[in-house]
Design an enzyme around this catalytic site. Sequence first.
Site, PDB file in Angstrom:
ATOM      1  N   HIS A 239       5.196  -1.870  -3.962  1.00 11.36           N
ATOM      2  CA  HIS A 239       4.695  -3.175  -3.486  1.00 11.36           C
ATOM      3  C   HIS A 239       3.413  -3.592  -4.230  1.00 11.36           C
ATOM      4  O   HIS A 239       3.301  -4.699  -4.730  1.00 11.36           O
ATOM      5  CB  HIS A 239       4.372  -3.102  -1.987  1.00 11.36           C
TER       6      HIS A 239
HETATM    7  O1  RIB Z   1       3.662  -3.504   3.413  1.00 10.62           O
HETATM    8  C1  RIB Z   1       3.337  -2.753   2.281  1.00 10.62           C
HETATM    9  C2  RIB Z   1       1.846  -2.679   2.104  1.00 10.62           C
HETATM   10  O2  RIB Z   1       1.248  -1.963   3.195  1.00 10.62           O
HETATM   11  C3  RIB Z   1       1.430  -1.902   0.841  1.00 10.62           C
HETATM   12  O3  RIB Z   1       0.212  -2.418   0.371  1.00 10.62           O
HETATM   13  C4  RIB Z   1       1.220  -0.517   1.357  1.00 10.62           C
HETATM   14  O4  RIB Z   1       0.319   0.234   0.542  1.00 10.62           O
HETATM   15  C5  RIB Z   1       0.591  -0.791   2.697  1.00 10.62           C
HETATM   16  O5  RIB Z   1      -0.780  -1.065   2.489  1.00 10.62           O
END
Ligand code: RIB
Length: 312
Positions: A239
């Site tokens: 992500h």
């Molecule tokens: O939903 C995914 C996000 O939440 C990413 O940034 C992961 O590292 C958590 O922080």
Amino acid sequence: MSKIPVWFDADTGVDDATALLLANKLDEKLQIVGISCVAGNVPVEQVTENTLRICDLMKKQYPVFKGAGKPWFKEYHDACYFHGNNGIGDAVLPKESYEAGKEKAWDALHEAALRYEGQLEVIAVGPLTNIATAIVKYPDLNKLIKRVLIMGGAASGGNVTPAAEFNIYEDPHAAQTLFMSGIPVVMCGLEVTMQAYLTSEEIDEIHGHHSSVTDFYYACTRISHRASQRLGLPGLCVHDACPVLFAAYPELFKGEEAGVYVETQSELTLGKTVTDLYSDFQFPEKNTFIVTDIDREKFAKVMIETLTSYRD
Ligand code: RIB
Ligand code: CA
């Protein structure tokens, strides 16, 4: 072409760590000027330790600053179930060789913004508590930050609830403060980040290079990779790499301008990023560029090339 000065704010968990390893190598485009730590995947003390140790792993002692230990109003919840108890998949890194700066994250961010006179770009890949605290404490900040690129939110759906993504849900009031601040936001929400995954074969290809970075990457992703497989996902989503890659190579992505605001009152939809992207009704202001698509093959190629370019 001069490099983009970048402030990186993270809740260093597995994909934050990967995004930092990526940002550090995109140094033909990006210049990391500071890193701030926020409670999220794991408590902020652990985030700070992870961040310092990953900087040592990269052989780059970037200035690191500790920030908020909890959201503004909500209870703090971790994501150890996915990121491991230490946030980096319970992988073990050598003890950090240097300490975080004495300034609070939001003060250090403001100082950097003054130094770069309106050119500083913030890449925020955790809950937005530090960023919003800086915005509230320093009224000139919204004129000093060129844009904030976030991993957060979703035009539809969620991951931590059916309506909300983790980073926004963890501190919806801080997120709303950013979207209302007037600072241009680039939102890499779940629409695009769920496309930004690495397959098991690609993870094995990275591991096959056996450097300390690729060995760490393999060790730190095992828990979240297995969790992703149990969820039936096609691979491990990175992500947090999306806003980093967008800052350097926006041509790999698609998206469009839209209005985005955050639900902060409802219990059912708390933390939802409400957008007019798919709506007949349009908000008066397009305050956000919502990134919706990525060329996954090119994404995977960049990730593999970058992570395997580290040498011991
Ligand atoms: O939903 C995914 C996000 O939440 C990413 O940034 C992961 O590292 C958590 O922080
Ligand atoms: Ca994160």
